[in-house]
Design a protein around this motif. Structure first.
Motif, PDB file in Angstrom:
ATOM      1  N   GLN A 299       0.832  -1.206   0.000  1.00  0.00           N
ATOM      2  CA  GLN A 299       0.000   0.000   0.000  1.00  0.00           C
ATOM      3  C   GLN A 299       0.865   1.254   0.000  1.00  0.00           C
ATOM      4  O   GLN A 299       0.552   2.232  -0.677  1.00  0.00           O
ATOM      5  CB  GLN A 299      -0.912  -0.004   1.229  1.00  0.00           C
ATOM      6  N   VAL A 300       1.973   1.222   0.757  1.00  0.00           N
ATOM      7  CA  VAL A 300       2.888   2.367   0.755  1.00  0.00           C
ATOM      8  C   VAL A 300       3.495   2.548  -0.640  1.00  0.00           C
ATOM      9  O   VAL A 300       3.561   3.664  -1.174  1.00  0.00           O
ATOM     10  CB  VAL A 300       3.998   2.177   1.806  1.00  0.00           C
ATOM     11  N   ALA A 301       3.932   1.425  -1.234  1.00  0.00           N
ATOM     12  CA  ALA A 301       4.547   1.496  -2.564  1.00  0.00           C
ATOM     13  C   ALA A 301       3.547   1.982  -3.607  1.00  0.00           C
ATOM     14  O   ALA A 301       3.842   2.892  -4.401  1.00  0.00           O
ATOM     15  CB  ALA A 301       5.096   0.123  -2.953  1.00  0.00           C
ATOM     16  N   ALA A 302       2.361   1.379  -3.615  1.00  0.00           N
ATOM     17  CA  ALA A 302       1.350   1.761  -4.609  1.00  0.00           C
ATOM     18  C   ALA A 302       0.854   3.183  -4.372  1.00  0.00           C
ATOM     19  O   ALA A 302       0.646   3.950  -5.328  1.00  0.00           O
ATOM     20  CB  ALA A 302       0.176   0.787  -4.556  1.00  0.00           C
ATOM     21  N   GLY A 303       0.672   3.550  -3.098  1.00  0.00           N
ATOM     22  CA  GLY A 303       0.212   4.900  -2.785  1.00  0.00           C
ATOM     23  C   GLY A 303       1.230   5.950  -3.187  1.00  0.00           C
ATOM     24  O   GLY A 303       0.877   6.995  -3.759  1.00  0.00           O
ATOM     25  N   LEU A 304       2.504   5.664  -2.911  1.00  0.00           N
ATOM     26  CA  LEU A 304       3.563   6.605  -3.290  1.00  0.00           C
ATOM     27  C   LEU A 304       3.626   6.760  -4.806  1.00  0.00           C
ATOM     28  O   LEU A 304       3.671   7.884  -5.329  1.00  0.00           O
ATOM     29  CB  LEU A 304       4.910   6.105  -2.747  1.00  0.00           C
ATOM     30  N   ALA A 305       3.645   5.638  -5.522  1.00  0.00           N
ATOM     31  CA  ALA A 305       3.751   5.698  -6.980  1.00  0.00           C
ATOM     32  C   ALA A 305       2.567   6.443  -7.589  1.00  0.00           C
ATOM     33  O   ALA A 305       2.734   7.293  -8.469  1.00  0.00           O
ATOM     34  CB  ALA A 305       3.837   4.279  -7.552  1.00  0.00           C
ATOM     35  N   THR A 306       1.356   6.145  -7.103  1.00  0.00           N
ATOM     36  CA  THR A 306       0.155   6.765  -7.683  1.00  0.00           C
ATOM     37  C   THR A 306       0.087   8.255  -7.373  1.00  0.00           C
ATOM     38  O   THR A 306      -0.165   9.081  -8.267  1.00  0.00           O
ATOM     39  CB  THR A 306      -1.102   6.062  -7.150  1.00  0.00           C
ATOM     40  N   ILE A 423       6.984  -1.949  -8.116  1.00  0.00           N
ATOM     41  CA  ILE A 423       7.277  -0.525  -8.247  1.00  0.00           C
ATOM     42  C   ILE A 423       8.619  -0.322  -8.951  1.00  0.00           C
ATOM     43  O   ILE A 423       9.587  -1.038  -8.699  1.00  0.00           O
ATOM     44  CB  ILE A 423       7.286   0.171  -6.861  1.00  0.00           C
ATOM     45  N   GLY A 424       8.639   0.627  -9.860  1.00  0.00           N
ATOM     46  CA  GLY A 424       9.867   0.917 -10.611  1.00  0.00           C
ATOM     47  C   GLY A 424       9.835   2.353 -11.114  1.00  0.00           C
ATOM     48  O   GLY A 424       8.771   2.938 -11.310  1.00  0.00           O
ATOM     49  N   VAL A 425      11.007   2.922 -11.332  1.00  0.00           N
ATOM     50  CA  VAL A 425      11.107   4.301 -11.820  1.00  0.00           C
ATOM     51  C   VAL A 425      10.897   4.297 -13.326  1.00  0.00           C
ATOM     52  O   VAL A 425      11.618   3.624 -14.067  1.00  0.00           O
ATOM     53  CB  VAL A 425      12.470   4.913 -11.460  1.00  0.00           C
TER      54      VAL A 425
END
Length: 657
Positions: A299-306, A423-425
């Protein structure tokens, strides 16, 4: 004389049996599961010889096994709980150690990432600052991948432990069924069962109970039936049921347990069936902690990316273009049930689109023949119908169920399950980092009043077709009566645009095309996704320019907003920051680990107390057995003396003529 000799003989045999039984206790004192045995003597029927009834000796009526079923059940319950807690503790300790390690934890990487954003924002024209931001971004995604990989290793470890435990359970159930058969065959008299076989079976059941909590019920011929969960049979008489492991129908990386059928298929059992014992501990750890941590880290990864992507798209890069996705878009994990109809061609697209609406929970979906009915796996909320082929957003995820489905088809949706691994740049060119704002405002030097205009911002509406500026807008100020503020107005907004005026106090009013838009000092004007604030005292005829940002090389206004995401409450409905949400996960794991540690100590004490109570009845006391040995030795010698005297009396009679 023969009667006296017979009495001595029975006493001799009884003492001999007592000595043998006592010796058996002594030599098996250290054997796990052995229950103390003792002889129960009875009196043989007397003979009436006129003057009264004369005794005929003794007999061993029973070899008694000292056993208390209540105490044994108490011990088994305590051992099942200990097995579950220790298995849980052994797994969760690994997560606790990982998350508390500053070299692996996400918090330092998140801080370094936003520090890189702030550095680039402070010097947006420097290539080195932008490349440093990209580097910190790569470091952050690598840390997410590392944490995800470690959690996946734990998932594989649980799978292996479940498989090993199930193999042990099958081995125990086979041996118990075999002992049931032997015990039934050896039970000629219910009062004289094969005690040693009973001990072996009870010890196997106790060891099985440490693997999975069992319920034991008596059956015919001293056999026992063993079941698990809410009554699922494991051993019935001389037959044992084989458990088997298989990959989850919706997740090949998840091992589940069920019955092995005669056709070779596995009839799955719910994880809740296996409560207690090591298997129950592994199942509880996976569902309560491992899944939760994977979802929350995701959730942290997806929330940050979005959230970062949403803001980055509102900026302008060094080429003067609008920003794109900074991170690669995160898609939810979709598990297609392998039991679905072979004719189904359903293609599920599930993309995370709203960071604040993410719940960090899993979902179950079933096609009812018309719509796809979605329910949360945790049981909260009701079913939500999703029409086929229609984009539908639920809890921050936009779904589209394409293809053709068959009634009864099932799917599992895990929105954040694999987000940390995915997650990726997405940006590799430093020029593509959108730190500038796409619009710029200015005040002509020819203005006569003291009116000012803010730098201006944009929101997602600005990205809609036709809203982006292609040419500057000239916002004009008008005041028909210099002494009446009510005659002040502004115009010059995009043709056909609705203008929202938000006063400094927060009240807002929408004005349609053609309406007169009043001027209010400190008010914010918004239209077509653009917003700016006007202040001061303009003069009639003063103008303000709002146009595309044509020289945004040194502009870092969007970069300021990107950096501000670090302290902005975005996740969980706008109630938590990224680092705050991660800290909550770390706190949960720490508290749960402490709970399991306390529970482990308490379980060990309970087992020791239960074992002591059980052993007070069934355990062998060597001092007591030594005393019994002497007692039976004396009894043997005394019985032998009786037989000796009987022989002497008989010899005396033979000598009388």
């Amino acid at each position: 004389m023969s009667n006296l000799l017979s009495i001595g003989k029975t006493g001799l045999l009884a003492a001999q049996t007592g000595i043998a039984t006592t010796g058996h206790n002594i030599t098996n004192a250290s054997v796990a599961g052995y229950s103390r045995q003792g002889i129960v003597q009875g009196t043989l029927p007397p003979v009436n010889q006129g003057v009264g009834y004369i005794g005929t000796g003794t007999e061993v009526a029973q070899i008694k096994r000292y056993y208390d079923n209540f105490l044994n059940t108490q011990l088994m319950n305590a051992q099942a709980n200990q097995g579950s807690v220790d298995a849980y503790l052994g797994q969760i300790s690994q997560i606790d150690n990982m998350l508390s390690d500053s070299t692996i934890g996400l918090s330092p990487a998140l801080q370094d990432f936003f520090k890189g954003v702030q550095t680039a924002n402070s010097t947006p024209s420097l290539q080195a600052a932008r490349e440093s931001m990209l580097s910190s971004s790569q470091t952050l995604t690598a840390r997410f991948h590392e944490v995800s990989g470690r959690l996946q290793e734990l998932q594989e470890g649980v799978n292996n432990s479940v498989t090993t435990t199930v193999n042990s359970i099958n081995a125990y159930s086979t041996q118990i069924a075999d002992l049931n058969k032997k015990i039934a065959a050896a039970t000629m008299d219910p009062l004289n069962p094969p005690n040693d076989l009973l001990d072996q079976r009870d010890q196997l059941i106790r060891e099985l109970n440490q693997q999975v909590k069992v319920t034991v019920l008596p059956s015919d011929n001293n056999m026992l039936n063993v079941s698990i969960g809410s009554g699922q049979p494991l051993v019935v008489g001389v037959t044992n049921m084989e458990l088997a492991t298989m990959a989850s129908p919706t997740d090949p990386n998840r091992t589940i347990v069920g019955y092995q059928t005669t056709s070779g298929r596995v009839s799955t059992l719910p994880d809740e069936t296996f409560s207690g014992g090591a298997l129950g501990g592994f199942m509880a750890f996976r569902s309560e902690t491992l899944d939760k941590v994977q979802n929350q880290i995701g959730q942290v990864a997806a929330g940050l990316a979005t959230a970062f992507n949403d803001q980055h798209k509102l900026g302008q890069d060094l080429n003067g273009d609008m920003g794109g996705n900074y991170f690669n878009p995160i898609k939810a994990y979709v598990g297609y049930d392998n039991r679905n109809s072979a004719t189904s061609t359903t293609d599920v697209q599930a993309t995370i689109t709203d960071a604040s609406a993410l719940k960090g929970v899993d979902y179950n979906v079933v096609f009812d023949g018309t719509d796809f009915q979605m329910t949360r796996a945790d049981g909260t909320g009701g079913a939500i119908a999703i029409p086929p082929g229609v984009d539908t957003e639920i809890d921050g995820v936009t779904y589209n169920f394409g293809g053709t489905a068959t009634q009864g088809d099932r799917f599992q949706i895990r929105p954040t399950y694999t987000a940390a691994a995915d997650i990726g740049v997405g940006v590799t060119d430093f020029k593509k980092i959108a730190l500038a704002a796409p619009i710029a405002t200015s005040v002509p030097t020819s203005n006569k009043g003291s009116g000012t205009i803010s730098a201006g911002t944009v929101d997602a509406t600005y990205l809609e077709p036709g809203n982006a500026l292609t040419a500057p807008l000239t916002i004009g100020f008008h005041q028909t009566d210099p002494l009446d503020k009510n005659t002040r107005s502004v115009d010059g907004f995009a043709a056909g645009a609705v203008v929202r005026v938000t006063l400094a106090g927060g009240a807002s009013t929408d004005y349609n095309p053609g309406d007169t838009i009043p001027y209010a000092e400190g008010a914010t004007y918004s239209s077509n996704g653009m917003s700016f604030t006007m202040n001061g005292q303009p003069k009639d005829g003063d103008t303000f320019t709002v146009g595309p940002n044509t020289s945004g090389v040194g502009d870092g206004r969007n970069g300021v907003l990107l950096a501000g995401l670090q302290t902005k409450n975005i996740l969980n409905g706008g109630s938590a920051t990224f680092q705050g949400n991660y800290a909550s996960t770390v706190n949960y794991v720490g508290n749960k680990t402490r709970e399991m540690m306390v529970g482990s100590d308490a379980a060990e004490t309970t087992v020791n107390q239960a074992r002591a109570s059980q052993q007070s009845v069934s355990g062998v006391n060597l001092d007591e057995e030594a005393a019994n040995l002497l007692r039976y030795q004396q009894a043997y010698q005394a019985a032998g003396k009786v037989m000796q005297i009987a022989g002497q009396l008989f010899d005396t009679l033979l000598q009388i003529r």
